[in-house]
Design an enzyme around this catalytic site. Structure first.
Site, short mmCIF file in Angstrom:
data_model
loop_
_atom_site.label_atom_id
_atom_site.label_comp_id
_atom_site.label_asym_id
_atom_site.label_seq_id
_atom_site.Cartn_x
_atom_site.Cartn_y
_atom_site.Cartn_z
N LYS A 112 0.80 -1.22 0.00
CA LYS A 112 0.00 0.00 0.00
C LYS A 112 0.83 1.27 0.00
CE LYS A 112 -4.37 -1.57 1.93
NZ LYS A 112 -5.29 -1.54 3.07
N LYS A 195 -4.14 -10.67 -6.77
CA LYS A 195 -5.43 -11.02 -6.16
C LYS A 195 -6.54 -10.06 -6.59
CE LYS A 195 -5.14 -8.25 -2.06
NZ LYS A 195 -5.44 -7.96 -0.72
N LYS A 198 -10.29 -5.12 -3.50
CA LYS A 198 -11.33 -4.13 -3.17
C LYS A 198 -11.01 -2.75 -3.68
CE LYS A 198 -13.11 -4.87 1.18
NZ LYS A 198 -13.03 -4.55 2.56
#
Ligand code: TYM
Length: 329
Positions: A112, A195, A198
């Site tokens: 992140k 992956k 979201k």
């Protein structure tokens, strides 16, 4: 005594079939076996900037998804993290026994923040895992059902609980991650190397739990595969393997059954059937989500009751922790 299961989802971004297959769909299965605690982790969501109006709406939506996916408030404690102040209190205490080194090694933190300059990395993102450890340790959870990406965070919670126990005497249960063999890492439809996420900026990455049938068909048809033809479970053919895994989990069929079903047919047939299967399986869930979102007073009641029950358990742990630390009560 029944073992305690605890897990949570952030009310941010898009809740997708990866979250459903990797986490939520499993939780409902444990309900009769364990003491179940599931929270909507809004304090985690604010570690990245959130629009207040959509945070509020998403918090309700995640609660609605929990109920729609089969969590029963009679069998599970369902609540919002910020409604139980003990999470923030214990998180601070846990932060004081954590180390910069171990928090810096968290792969989610690294992912992140790779594009950010050191000076501008939000501190909340850095200490995020200590709040997650507090969520788990407050309820003396034995098992934490999560997708593969959260395993490292649960392992850190284990380390922190052991460290606390060593310094102050046995206080916390040492939790274990509970990760399903197949489906713990659903990959992005547009990029099967990463992956399903979201926070993906491209809509083609995921199937949201609230996607309409036409959108689901479009996204599955366009999903990235290779140039082969035979429909076979082969982990090396990542895009195909991901679609087959999703098919397997939604259909409940074995790999052999699925391969036999598609024998002599190509990827096109698989994609067509898979889209219809997802539409069929999501339809009843979507109906219930819509019902709860139109009746938020029902959610308010369930969440208030859940918070009351959670608070009682959390306060008992917090009191013991404060006593052991030497805080005057
Ligand atoms: P979150 O909100 O990112 O994701 C919720 C759950 O979905 C799983 N998941 C996946 N599973 C399979 N395939 C995927 N592509 C996929 N993407 C996400 C996640 O592993 C997770 O189980 N930090 C946590 C929330 C949290 C928590 C906790 C979890 C806060 N406190 C205490 C357990 C216990 C998170 O951000 O999950």
């Amino acid at each position: 005594m029944k073992k305690t299961v605890l897990s949570g989802i952030q009310p941010s971004g898009v809740i997708h079939i990866g979250n459903y297959l990797g986490a939520i769909s499993q939780w409902a299965l444990y309900q009769n076996k364990y003491r179940n605690i599931f929270c909507v982790v809004d304090l985690h969501a604010i570690t990245t900037p959130q629009d207040p109006k959509s945070l509020r709406e998403k918090t309700y939506e995640v609660a609605a998804i929990y109920l729609a996916a089969g969590l029963d408030p009679k069998k599970s404690i369902i609540f919002v993290q910020s409604h139980v102040p003990a999470h923030s209190e214990l998180a601070w205490i846990i932060t004081t026994i954590s180390k910069m080194g171990e928090l810096s090694r968290m792969t989610q933190f690294k992912d992140k923040t790779t594009k950010l300059r050191r000076e501008s990395i939000p501190t909340g993102l850095f200490i995020y895992p200590t709040l997650m450890a507090a969520d788990i340790l407050l309820y003396q959870a034995n098992l934490v059902p999560v997708g593969e990406d959260q395993k490292q965070h649960v392992e850190l919670a284990r380390d922190l609980s052991q460290r606390f126990n060593q310094r102050f005497g046995k206080t916390f249960i040492v939790p274990e991650p509970l990760i399903r063999k197949s489906g713990a890492r659903i990959m992005g439809l547009d990029n099967p190397e990463q992956k399903m996420s979201k926070s993906a900026t491209r809509e083609m990455n995921y199937i949201a739990l609230t996607d309409k049938p036409a959108t689901i068909r479009k996204k599955i048809i366009k999903a990235v595969t290779d140039s082969g033809t035979a429909v076979k479970f082969d982990p090396k053919r990542k895009g195909l393997h991901n679609l087959l895994t999703i098919y397997k989990l939604f259909s409940g069929q074995s790999e052999t059954q699925i391969e036999q079903h598609f024998r002599g047919q190509g990827y096109g047939a698989l994609k067509k059937d898979l889209a219809e299967l997802i539409i069929k399986k999501l339809a009843p869930i979507q109906k219930k989500i819509a019902y709860y979102m139109q009746n938020k007073h029902l959610l308010d009641r369930i969440l208030a009751n859940g918070a009351k029950r959670a608070d009682k358990i959390a306060q008992a742990t917090l009191k013991e922790v404060k006593q052991k630390l030497g805080l005057v009560l």
